[in-house]
Design an enzyme around this catalytic site. Sequence first.
Site: not given
Ligand code: HEM
Length: 753
Positions: A131, A203, A395, A418
């Site tokens: 993202h 999402n 988060h 996160y």
């Molecule tokens: C339902 C499943 C998921 C959804 C809807 C989702 C949604 C999102 C969204 C919207 C962001 C962007 C946040 C922003 O705008 O800063 C994001 C970032 C991220 N997601 Fe997910 N995600 C999902 C699953 C996962 C999973 C399973 C993991 C790890 C185990 C993960 C790890 C991350 C990480 C590391 C970031 C970057 C956060 C940052 O650098 O601030 N996500 N996710």
Amino acid sequence: MEKSKPAEAVKNAVKTASEKIADALTPDVPGAPGSAPPSVEEPTTPHDPLPPKPEQGAPQTRTPTGAETGAPTTANGQQGAYLTTAQGARLRDTDHSLKAGPRGPVLLQDHHLREKITHFDHERIPERVVHARGAGAHGVFTAYGTAEAVTRAGFLRKGRETDVFVRFSTVLGSRGSADTVRDTRGFATKFYTAEGTFDLVGNNMPVFFIQDAIKFPDIIHAGKPHPDREIPQAQSAHDTFWDFVSLHTEAQHHTIWNMSDRGIPRSYRTMEGFGVHTFRLVNEAGETVLAKFHWKPKLGVHSLTWEEAQMLGGLDPDFHRRDLYDAIEAGAYPEWELGIQVFPDTPEETFAGIDLLDPTKIVPEELAEVQPIGRLVLNRTPTNFFAETEQVAFHLGHLPPGIDVTNDPLLQGRLFSYVDTQLTRLGGPNFAQIPINRPHAAVNDMLRDGFHQHAVHAGVAPYRPNSLDGGNPFPAGDAEHAFVDVPVTVAQAPKVRASPASFDDHYSQVRLFWLSMSPVEREHIIRAYTFELAKCYHQAIKERQLQSLANIDPVLCEQVATGLGLPAPQPTVPLADVTPSPALSQVGREWPSDGRTVGIVVDPAGDLDGVDEVRRAVFAAGMVPLLIAPHGGLVGDLPVQRTFATGRSVEFDAVLLAGAPAPAPDATPARDAKAGRPGPAAVDPRVLLLVEECWRHAKAIGAWGAGVTVLEQAGVAGTPGIVAANSGPEALAAVQQLMAAHRVWERFPASVA
Ligand code: HEM
């Protein structure tokens, strides 16, 4: 040398003309950089920093521990009229390094040079691991009160208004990648509630590729560019992605959403949002329900066509963020309703046979209605992209009392991931103190020190129990709105690395999605699979994915197989007997056209009064008119936003032809390849191309006066969605009616049922 009088006269004439154009351009159309038009000469009179643009907002000026400061939000930014060092010492010069003589070497003692360069050298921070590409906006959430019975969350009390910051994003691409790629979109909302910050990190699709967070690195490594050449950027159309999803069939449901029109949204404003996981809500009485969150856009769910998405990747890679910011600047504030599907909190955690802990499953809206609980309006753009959009940290563990997590294994892993990544991305553990992340609730957390500590904590006893700080801070109870960890019973079970058997159904809901699509949406899905798989090198991967398509639907499989030149396999699992969910289709209803863009082709020799009238009417209808003319500047008294050389069909939701402009002087292939082959043409060939492209992309096109002849020359007259009118207002009214359905789908009858 003294200037001759004729030279002065020319300069004055040029100045008057450019001021006239600037005056005509300034107030109307969104997108101007800066809050005041610049002068031609470099300004030299000291004055305070210019204010932000009127539509720009900034984080509230709170202390790191959440207290209001009363300072204006501009106090977050630069102050005073004079250039200073980072320590506030005023500087005489920032254009020359300190040297031993004008031709001599630079001196190490030049603290200003070193400060300026050193800071610049460290301006970049790691982009998000996923993202990375996103755009944010400020807004306000107003609760309807309809959720009061199921949750004690204070921000959901009737009429309560809560500040929010929303960040939309793509998943796969780097920070500089194009907005319009085929991908899932993030929809992350930070509610600054009085009971602590609530992040709804969702999402634009309600399901996910994996059922367990331990596989997140796998799906992301597969989707990201190949590690050897680092291509392709921000794409799923490559071997590693399809290798993974074809082997890992629980990904098939999310994959069909990506291959559908949902993967290429028209705008962030026309996306649904989903919390994906099931959450647990708890009310004042301690009663619980299970719930899924949904965002419903006021403008409906709309998408680009694939060709538009591809063209925009080059013509305007910032299309979605520009659209978001322009809409807010134009006053067409993006709006969504937040809704919840509510399910009884039973020990099985299932509803209508659907496992609520499985994030690859939806509960169709026909089985559990989405109940509206509040309204979100985005009404401020950020003042500074880095400070706000880049540094915001979401988060899932940011929960207010009344909302709790469930045992969904995907959600559970996210609770760890996160904060862990933000420690590195934002350079230490104190990122909650960055202005955009500061809570609007009092913070007393006993967390201390660390890099970039902004708080000045008093006292000597950041531990509990203590007596030296008078026992402060104290634990809170129900009366003080403490967070509730719902005491859910955990069934006795062996410790295993395994999923429940109900997670094994990988195809029935994919088929449900396919069967819920309208014929034109199915055509697009066939096209998307065929395109993406055709981009893979290895036949084994294509064959393997065709096997999954056979398990979803034979027509889908056959059509894609034909495009790939491969045989269609037989299903290996029985085709599921499912009831379609019409709510999943984005075709067949009518929606408001607020904030849409209408291109108006102007002939300088044509009906300029009519153009002016239509332009005003477009503004009055809450849309943005962009005048497209042979040259920039003014046509008559009308300001031109696009020329035949700079404008392209993909920028417009509909086009009006106010004339039949003759070829402009630059309509030669040597100057502009869009002019096509040399040869005689009555109308500028770029206008014909514009009409052809709009037609192919099923957009409404209207014309009046000589503009009607352009429809004939382009060969589109008399086809669906083409309006030949007697006047501009009549053309606009008919086109606006057509825009309500988003596109003129009947222009392209579907070939599959
Ligand atoms: C339902 C499943 C998921 C959804 C809807 C989702 C949604 C999102 C969204 C919207 C962001 C962007 C946040 C922003 O705008 O800063 C994001 C970032 C991220 N997601 Fe997910 N995600 C999902 C699953 C996962 C999973 C399973 C993991 C790890 C185990 C993960 C790890 C991350 C990480 C590391 C970031 C970057 C956060 C940052 O650098 O601030 N996500 N996710």
